[in-house]
Design a protein around this motif. Structure first.
Motif, short mmCIF file in Angstrom:
data_model
loop_
_atom_site.label_atom_id
_atom_site.label_comp_id
_atom_site.label_asym_id
_atom_site.label_seq_id
_atom_site.Cartn_x
_atom_site.Cartn_y
_atom_site.Cartn_z
N ILE A 221 0.88 -1.14 -0.03
CA ILE A 221 -0.12 0.18 0.02
C ILE A 221 0.80 1.19 0.07
O ILE A 221 0.36 2.42 -0.59
N TYR A 222 2.06 1.22 0.49
CA TYR A 222 2.91 2.21 0.43
C TYR A 222 3.21 2.81 -0.87
O TYR A 222 3.79 3.83 -1.05
N VAL A 223 3.15 2.02 -2.12
CA VAL A 223 3.07 2.54 -3.42
C VAL A 223 2.24 3.60 -3.50
O VAL A 223 2.64 4.63 -4.28
N VAL A 224 1.21 3.36 -3.21
CA VAL A 224 -0.03 4.67 -3.32
C VAL A 224 0.32 5.91 -2.71
O VAL A 224 0.34 7.12 -3.21
N TYR A 225 1.09 5.65 -1.45
CA TYR A 225 1.30 6.89 -0.76
C TYR A 225 2.66 7.67 -1.59
O TYR A 225 2.89 8.87 -1.29
N MET A 227 3.38 7.57 -4.72
CA MET A 227 3.21 7.83 -5.93
C MET A 227 3.14 9.43 -6.47
O MET A 227 3.98 9.73 -7.46
N ILE A 228 2.36 10.27 -5.72
CA ILE A 228 2.54 11.72 -6.22
C ILE A 228 3.73 12.30 -6.10
O ILE A 228 4.27 12.86 -7.00
N SER A 295 2.44 3.92 -19.49
CA SER A 295 1.90 3.54 -18.14
C SER A 295 0.24 2.91 -18.04
O SER A 295 -0.01 2.37 -17.38
N SER A 299 -0.77 -0.71 -17.30
CA SER A 299 -1.66 -0.61 -16.12
C SER A 299 -2.73 -1.27 -16.37
O SER A 299 -3.29 -2.41 -15.42
N GLU A 406 -2.13 -4.27 5.58
CA GLU A 406 -1.14 -3.79 6.39
C GLU A 406 -0.91 -4.49 7.64
O GLU A 406 -1.69 -5.37 7.90
N LEU A 589 3.68 -0.85 -9.82
CA LEU A 589 2.21 -1.45 -9.96
C LEU A 589 2.27 -2.82 -9.51
O LEU A 589 1.42 -3.50 -8.75
N LEU A 592 2.62 -3.21 -5.71
CA LEU A 592 1.64 -2.64 -5.23
C LEU A 592 0.42 -3.87 -5.16
O LEU A 592 -0.01 -4.12 -3.91
#
Length: 632
Positions: A221-225, A227-228, A295, A299, A406, A589, A592
């Motif tokens: 889930i840290y991939v989402v955090y 990403m930006i 991407s 994806s 998590e 990805l 993730l």
């Protein structure tokens, strides 16, 4: 000759400069028109089927329309930049600023009109083939027959005529002509030696390295955090890569006499730093747009593969039945009889196995503990590996490729606990096995049969039944799943048929993949067109340069080698960067979803690389032919 005829002839006599703009615009019109054909197809409008496809195509049409505006606007700016000398000559002949703006307006209207008409005609030409492809990709039972798309033609024609008209007004309004001397001699002015900051060059490398490292190292889930922040860092690093680092590297190569003085490298590198600096923004734009295309398609394709293959891997049994907790034995027996009856109706050859699942209290939760004999019976049913724990050990089993979560893994929790017997003794867990024989999100224990009899009374009982079918019965299983889903009651919520589930996923996901593929192709073609514009904008200057060099002994083979090298570097630099960006994004990805997307990523990126190579070979052939025709 009227002024309108002058504008028309000006377009016809500059085919080389306008052809890429015209073809790319026509392609975007064709794609938009294709979506319009789908949106207004009687199959969709007369029923409620595939509303997701209808909404997605409408949204995709809007995205393509908005992107087309900026694409055409950029294309026009490239044309105007390359026509400074022409504007200067017109001003020398007495043309006013107002007349030049009117000429640009009329030229763009002419090109826009023919691109719109050409896109609609091309769409009609390939409509039947595209409808056949869509019929299979979208997975609909109705046939998408060819029809005369009158409404689609009107909507497309009006939309793009309005688009070209607005851009023509906008471009002619903001067009500013410089001084006459600047227009006539603008392409002959010395630009000075391109300079690059060492600090910014190092900063660009650090940004890219840090962005890549973060994207590839984070998991779950840290991939989402991340990403930006990664997108922002890599985007800034990409801009500095083309504006600073590339120029700095070329300068260092020029200072290396062993490289710079080798054969024709002097001629290639002398001009390369200027062209990299001049085209830096174009390269940045192409790299980012191509990355988005790579991407997005990677994806979508990877996520679709994750859904379908993940289901197959996580569910080794073609059919699984899991009753509700409060279902009675009579209800369970009735459900299994109904399933078997439907399987017989569809002539499906299936074998059934069942098991009572026992849950025992372990700390603050209930954990599944099963006999080794029951586990091995199910394992043998699908050809899985059997387990044979001793009397003083328990084996922890967890599902392979656990879903994103998590906190600690299920196996870590169960390994730290012990299986408590009814007499107070404890059996320690000794090993962890990954398997899909039984489905339990939080893992479970497999113990010796004799040990199982000493566990006492379970806290909760559950039930599971599975069926194994022969190969080649996919259509029958889909039909059986459809019948079960249409039954009254809750049987459809208790029964899981893999082939039917994958069919439903593809049916819902097909439109998304289909639409994403088209949008990605539009972005990629547009990015290639940007490179074409920039390359041929400088063609006249390149002709004069090589014509002068040819007078001191430059041969045709040497000219071809130099031009090929420069075109390859300029053509592939942004694409290679985009491919690296895309590979990193798809790797993230994979982390993730905890699913290996190497095959899917290689297929998507390899396909685009092949398309780019073919595009390069075509452009190189035309470009070299143009230069040789002028020089020799």
């Amino acid at each position: 000759m009227t002024f309108r005829q002058f504008a028309f002839n000006n377009v016809m006599r500059n085919k080389r400069l306008y052809i890429a703009y015209f073809l790319s615009s026509m392609f975007t019109v064709m794609v938009f028109f294709t979506f319009a054909i789908f949106a207004f197809h009687p199959t969709f409008s007369e029923g409620d089927i595939n509303n997701n496809a209808l909404f997605g195509m409408a949204a995709a049409g809007g995205i393509i329309y908005v992107f087309s505006f900026f694409f055409v606007l950029y294309s026009m700016s490239s044309f105007l930049q390359s026509r400074k000398k022409e504007f200067g000559l017109l001003m020398m002949l007495g043309a006013s600023n107002k007349q030049i703006r009117l000429m640009v307006f009329l030229e763009n209207i002419i090109i826009g009109f023919f691109a719109t008409v050409g896109g609609i005609l091309s769409g009609l030409l390939f409509a039947k083939a595209i409808l056949l492809v869509a019929e299979n990709v979208l997975i609909i039972s109705e046939s998408l027959d060819f029809y005369l798309p009158t409404l689609a033609i009107v909507v497309t024609f009006v939309s793009f005529i309005v688009l070209f008209f607005c851009i023509s007004i906008f471009v002619s309004f903001i067009l500013r002509t410089n001084k006459l001397t600047d227009l006539i001699k603008g392409d002959k002015k010395s630009k000075g030696e391109p300079k690059a900051s060492i600090i910014l060059s190092v900063f660009a490398a650090l940004l890219l390295i840090s962005g890549y490292s973060t994207a590839t190292l984070v998991e779950g889930i840290y991939v989402v955090y991340a990403m930006i922040p990664v997108i922002l860092v890599v985007t800034l690093g990409t801009y500095l890569l083309f504006t600073q680092l590339s120029v700095y590297v070329i300068r260092r190569l020029k200072n290396n006499t062993s490289i710079f003085w080798r054969k024709t490298n002097m001629l290639m590198f002398s001009d390369l730093s200027f062209r990299m600096k001049d085209n830096a923004r174009t390269f940045f734009m192409v790299a980012i747009i191509s990355t988005v295309a790579f991407s997005a398609i990677g994806s979508l394709y990877g996520f679709g593969s994750y859904l379908t293959k993940g289901i197959k891997e996580a569910s080794p049994y073609p059919i699984t039945y899991s009753p509700f907790l409060d279902d009675s034995k009579a209800m369970i027996e009735e459900d299994t009889n109904r399933i078997n009856s439907i399987l017989q109706e569809e002539n499906i050859d299936a074998q059934m196995e069942s098991m009572e699942l026992t849950y025992f209290e372990l700390g603050e939760r209930n954990v599944l503990i099963t006999r080794a004999s029951d586990y091995n019976r199910f394992a043998a049913f699908i050809g899985g590996k059997e387990l044979h724990p001793d009397e003083n050990e328990a084996i922890v089993v967890e599902e392979s490729g656990a879903i994103i979560q998590e906190g600690p893994k299920a196996s870590e929790v169960l390994m730290e606990a012990n299986v408590r017997l009814e007499n107070g003794e404890e059996i320690q867990a000794t090993s962890v096995v990954e398997s899909f024989v039984l489905s339990a999100m939080n893992g479970y224990y497999v113990v010796n049969d004799q040990v199982f009899e000493q566990l006492g009374t379970p806290e909760r009982l559950d039930y599971s039944a599975v069926w194994k079918t022969e190969e080649g019965q996919t259509d029958q299983l889909i039909e059986a799943g459809s019948k079960i889903s249409n039954l009254d009651g809750n049987l459809q919520h208790k029964t899981f048929i893999i082939d039917y589930t994958i069919y439903e996923i593809n049916k819902a996901y097909g439109p998304i993949l289909f639409i994403g593929l088209f949008i990605g192709i539009v972005f990629f073609v547009s990015a290639g067109s940007f490179l074409y514009f920039r390359l041929f904008t400088d063609l006249d200057e390149e002709k004069r340069k090589f014509q002068a060099i040819a007078k001191i002994g430059l041969t045709q083979s040497e000219l071809t080698k130099i031009v090929n090298g420069q075109i390859a570097i300029l053509f592939f630099s942004p694409i290679v960067v985009a491919l690296v960006h895309g590979a990193v994004a798809l790797t993230a990805l994979s982390s993730l979803f905890n699913y290996n997307l190497t095959v899917e990523s290689s297929l998507v990126l390899g396909s685009f690389s092949l398309i780019q190579v073919v595009y390069f070979l075509i452009v190189r052939f035309v470009y070299v032919k143009q230069v040789k025709r002028m020089v020799f």
